[in-house]
Motif scaffolding. Structure first.
Motif, mmCIF file in Angstrom:
data_model
loop_
_atom_site.group_PDB
_atom_site.id
_atom_site.type_symbol
_atom_site.label_atom_id
_atom_site.label_comp_id
_atom_site.label_asym_id
_atom_site.label_seq_id
_atom_site.Cartn_x
_atom_site.Cartn_y
_atom_site.Cartn_z
ATOM 1 N N GLY A 129 -126.888 -48.628 40.476
ATOM 2 C CA GLY A 129 -126.462 -47.775 41.618
ATOM 3 C C GLY A 129 -126.041 -48.354 42.949
ATOM 4 O O GLY A 129 -126.047 -49.598 42.984
ATOM 5 N N THR A 200 -129.454 -42.435 42.989
ATOM 6 C CA THR A 200 -129.555 -43.102 41.756
ATOM 7 C C THR A 200 -130.911 -43.867 41.817
ATOM 8 O O THR A 200 -130.980 -44.889 42.484
ATOM 9 C CB THR A 200 -128.587 -44.257 41.521
ATOM 10 O OG1 THR A 200 -126.941 -43.473 41.577
ATOM 11 C CG2 THR A 200 -128.420 -44.652 40.112
ATOM 12 N N THR A 254 -129.301 -40.444 37.969
ATOM 13 C CA THR A 254 -128.737 -39.965 39.076
ATOM 14 C C THR A 254 -128.734 -38.468 39.502
ATOM 15 O O THR A 254 -128.644 -37.540 38.410
ATOM 16 C CB THR A 254 -127.044 -40.129 39.107
ATOM 17 O OG1 THR A 254 -126.795 -41.547 38.942
ATOM 18 C CG2 THR A 254 -126.444 -39.640 40.262
#
Length: 449
Positions: A129, A200, A254
């Motif tokens: 992320g 995330t 996510t």
């Protein structure tokens, strides 16, 4: 790491970065993966080059074989995942070498390398992320009372038995999540209240035992005001199946919160097959959200859960001329460094503001400097129990407290590094003063109750 000839002296340059030796057959897919980025490609591509080699020692001489790498980056500041296939070197022991060459010190192309791994990188292409990191103990380095700090839910979300493991991806430890073939077991984080936004959550996973497998999923669960969780409240991403002990695999999940919500992060160790699971380098990142100040999140965590965090203001600047104190971090928390090579240091806190009855802290000496003493004094009113205005302790040297940087990792922290004193007659104007006698010392986890 970066290789560049910019502003170097000379006209022809060659430098190498070489991995530790390894057996090719011990890498399940016989692949070494890494990320690469370039800078100044448009103006300097003709002058500089990066090549990758398999190196092996034969009769005392190093032999090199160039590896084919497809897709080398050509756009500045863009990280590209790459792989070097080693199938043709099965049965051999060797190194992977990255060779940088350049013919210019003015129009030089910089090559950058990161995440060099034995095996395919990023668990099949997943990434941890982007954005602001919200976790402070994602590496599971800091533990208290059998739990990694920040990883114990007050709800039923934390259902697994945990152990600190030295089989780690980075740092000094990971967390072992014990499995059960009869029921799913969960590693749960301490509750946090998150703003509306997209997050995330990622972690590196592998089976804890050679020859066994494990299966896991990442997720979260909303926590109501009553702390009760229903069976349908758990939110999970896709499973990471058939995890082995050979390689760390990164898994990402996510999720989007449409409104502010109190949640607990989860790593679920599936009952199928129910093997023990290792987790390391967890991350929670966001580009548009964040942790809410208040709203269920305690801005000063329980001192027992974060032993290396201070609950008084530590120095944010340094004094290298008079008192020789320096701001630094120890185990990721703001801390105090006193003195320099052969010179004592001293630092006094701000006024405490309220009456306190107990002081505790951790302290260590610079690596190899066991003869250092630390004195702690009460300034501005009050004493230690027994009427003493100061206490002096002998510091134990720690190899994690060394080097030229400002971030230190002190592992292990032992019982002899911890000091606790009862305070008498402390006022709102009282201050705490720390001083070394002749050398460098670190003070961290300062708690006043």
């Amino acid at each position: 790491i970066q290789a560049t000839s910019y502003n170097a002296s000379g006209s022809n340059f060659e430098c190498w970065f070489v991995t530790p030796a390894f057996k090719v057959d011990e890498i399940a897919d016989k692949t070494v993966s890494f990320k690469c980025a370039v800078y100044n490609y448009a103006t300097a591509a003709a002058n500089s080059n990066l090549e990758v080699y398999f190196l092996k020692l034969v009769n005392g001489k190093m032999e090199s074989s160039k590896l084919t790498i497809d897709g080398m980056p050509t756009t500045d500041n863009t990280w590209v995942p790459l792989e070097a296939k080693l199938d043709s070197y099965a049965g051999q022991t060797g190194f992977v070498g990255f060779k940088y060459t350049s013919t210019s010190s003015t129009e030089a192309l910089s090559y950058r390398l990161d995440d060099i791994q034995a095996g395919k990188g990023q668990g099949g292409g997943e990434t941890p992320g982007e954005g602001t990191e919200l976790l402070t103990n994602g590496g599971f380095e800091n533990w208290a009372d059998g739990y990694p700090t920040g990883w114990k839910s007050a709800s039923t979300a934390s259902s697994a038995t945990l152990e600190q493991s030295t089989d780690k991806r980075s740092g000094a430890s990971s967390v072992l999540v014990k499995g059960d073939p009869q029921s799913n077991k969960r590693l749960g984080s301490t509750e946090m209240t998150l703003k509306a936004g997209t997050y995330t959550f990622s972690a590196y996973l592998k089976a804890a035992t050679a020859g066994s497998t494990a299966s896991a999923a990442l997720g979260y669960v909303p926590i109501g005001d009553d702390g009760v969780i229903g069976g349908n409240d758990y939110k999970y991403g896709d499973y990471a199946n058939d995890l082995t002990n050979a390689d760390w695999v990164v898994k990402s999940y996510t999720f989007t919160l449409l409104e502010q919500k109190k949640i607990c992060l989860l790593v679920m160790n599936s009952k199928k097959p129910g093997g023990n699971l290792l987790v390391d380098d967890a991350s929670l990142k966001t580009t548009d959200g964040g942790i809410v100040d208040g709203g269920g999140v305690d801005p000063e965590p329980d001192p027992e859960l974060d032993p290396y965090e201070s609950n008084i203001a530590m120095p944010t600047t340094s004094d290298s001329k008079v008192d020789f104190y320096y701001n630094c971090t120890v185990n990721e928390f703001a801390s105090l460094k006193l003195g320099k090579n052969g010179v004592a240091g001293t630092w006094t806190s701000d006024a405490l503001g309220t009456v306190k009855t107990k002081l505790s802290f951790y302290s260590v000496a610079w690596s190899g400097k066991n003869g250092t003493s630390l004195t702690v004094e009460i300034v501005g009113g009050g004493t230690f129990e027994g009427g003493e205005a100061s206490k002096t302790v002998s510091l134990i040297a720690n190899t994690g407290f060394s080097g030229s940087g400002t971030a230190f990792t002190i592992v292990p922290v032992t019982d002899t590094d911890y000091h606790e004193y009862t305070l008498i007659g402390i006022t709102a104007n009282s201050k705490i003063k720390f001083s070394t006698d002749k050398e460098r010392g670190a003070v961290f986890g300062v708690k006043l109750k």
